[in-house]
Design a protein around this motif. Structure first.
Motif, short mmCIF file in Angstrom:
data_model
loop_
_atom_site.label_atom_id
_atom_site.label_comp_id
_atom_site.label_asym_id
_atom_site.label_seq_id
_atom_site.Cartn_x
_atom_site.Cartn_y
_atom_site.Cartn_z
N ARG A 1 6.69 14.65 31.74
CA ARG A 1 5.54 15.53 31.50
C ARG A 1 4.73 15.82 32.75
O ARG A 1 4.05 16.83 32.83
N PRO B 1 10.33 19.07 20.85
CA PRO B 1 9.59 19.21 19.59
C PRO B 1 9.30 20.68 19.24
O PRO B 1 9.48 21.08 18.10
N VAL C 1 4.78 15.86 17.69
CA VAL C 1 3.86 15.51 18.78
C VAL C 1 2.53 16.16 18.48
O VAL C 1 2.45 17.38 18.29
N HIS C 2 1.45 15.37 18.45
CA HIS C 2 0.11 15.92 18.22
C HIS C 2 -0.48 16.39 19.55
O HIS C 2 0.01 16.00 20.62
N GLY D 1 -0.88 14.15 22.41
CA GLY D 1 0.33 13.52 22.95
C GLY D 1 0.89 12.42 22.06
O GLY D 1 1.98 11.91 22.32
N ARG D 2 0.15 12.09 20.99
CA ARG D 2 0.62 11.03 20.10
C ARG D 2 1.83 11.50 19.31
O ARG D 2 1.87 12.64 18.84
N ILE D 3 2.82 10.64 19.19
CA ILE D 3 4.02 10.97 18.43
C ILE D 3 3.93 10.37 17.04
O ILE D 3 3.66 9.18 16.88
N PHE E 1 13.81 14.73 17.82
CA PHE E 1 12.67 15.18 17.03
C PHE E 1 13.08 15.88 15.73
O PHE E 1 12.30 15.97 14.81
#
Ligand code: ZN
Length: 329
Positions: free
Chosen positions: A168, A213, A251-252, A255-257, A278
């Motif tokens: 990233r 994603p 992925v929110h 960045g939370r999965i 994903f």
């Protein structure tokens, strides 16, 4: 203006067009491995019904080829090496079908011992080489750089650009020295490529989109960097029994999965830790491609032990960027 023999269509693989082994005017041709073309779920269901006899023949031959559970070698024509080589079948990633039969993961095995490409990778390359639009001097972007596919495509494209996704915090287009591969590797993110519009006649990916994603954004980027009439050709793990793609993880914005199904991690050539899957793709994949400007979207089934493709079930997907003014469909 092309400088090679006319390229055959995917319905006929001309051994003398690229091999030289039996080449020239010998007239010897290998049968095409492209046994079916599906443009969606309904067509697939109808074809499977019509193909019962063929599938029984294919299954019978496959059973003979893997009549023992040990690794085994056989001779077949490798379209990457452009010669006959030794293919090795092993039982890594073996699986069981719903009817209880056990078989190797066909797409992942039957590896050419000369170039290292497995059945799925050679099918993808073979599809491109057998396509009527293939030209050696065309521009090809391959979303691979450190795998055996990069030199394989490099043998068939004079203008090949390769990349890997390196994390990233990298800038698209950035070149990074990877000591493990002793190579300067270009970083690209398929959802935000650094290439100008209409940069390539071909965009090729191998089992990548399941790790992206926002894969519709990646499809749209592939369309953007293709010339009108250019081709996106790819493989993904695909479940022909699914009408709709099954989301495994999201992925929110922070960045939370979020895992909706147990994490499924695939091998990643760059990162030892592997890459999270994903989504498991289903038939709405073809609609998603049409929705971002592709036409002639299809899945192609291959089988042919003479080319090292044993085990029915692998699919190569192709889509063409719609020419301007042509209705998408
Ligand atoms: Zn090979």
């Amino acid at each position: 203006m092309t400088t090679h023999p006319p390229a055959p269509t995917p319905t006929g693989t001309a051994i003398d067009a690229r091999a030289g082994a039996l080449g020239g005017a010998s007239g010897v041709r290998l049968p095409s491995p492209w046994i079916a073309r599906f443009d969606g779920e309904a067509g697939f269901a109808a074809a499977m019904t019509a193909a019962q006899g063929l599938l029984a023949t294919v299954g019978g031959i496959d059973d003979q080829i893997v009549a023992c559970r040990h690794p085994r070698d056989y001779t077949a024509y490798c379209q990457s090496c452009a010669t006959f080589t030794t293919m090795r079948i092993d039982w890594r990633h073996a699986g069981t079908t719903p009817d209880g039969s056990v078989h190797p993961a066909w797409t992942e095995t039957s590896v050419c011992t000369a170039c290292g490409l497995n059945s799925r990778m050679r099918a993808l390359l073979g599809f491109v080489l057998a396509h009527g639009d293939y030209r050696r001097d065309a521009r090809c972007y391959l979303a691979e750089r450190v795998t055996p596919s990069y030199p394989a495509f490099g043998r068939h494209f004079e203008h090949l650009t390769g990349s890997e996704y390196l994390g990233r915090d990298r800038r698209p287009g950035e070149r990074v020295h990877l000591p493990a591969f002793d190579a300067e590797v270009r970083h690209e993110d398929l959802t935000g490529l650094s290439f100008a519009d209409a940069s390539f006649e071909w965009v090729v990916t191998q089992d990548v989109f399941e790790h992206v994603p926002d894969y519709p954004a990646a499809f749209a980027e592939c369309a953007r960097v293709l010339v009108a009439g250019g081709h996106l050709v790819f493989t993904v793990p695909f479940n022909s029994g699914l009408s709709r793609t099954q989301v495994r993880a999201l992925v929110h914005p922070d960045g939370r999965i979020e895992h909706r199904l147990p994490p499924e991690v695939h091998g990643n050539p760059v990162e030892g830790g592997g890459a999270l899957c994903f989504q498991n793709f289903g038939w709405d994949l073809v609609d998603t491609l049409r929705g971002v400007g592709f036409t002639d979207v299809a899945a192609h089934a291959y089988w042919g032990p003479w080319l090292g493709h044993v085990g029915f079930g692998g699919l190569v997907f192709s889509a063409r960027k719609a020419p301007p003014g042509r209705a998408v469909g």
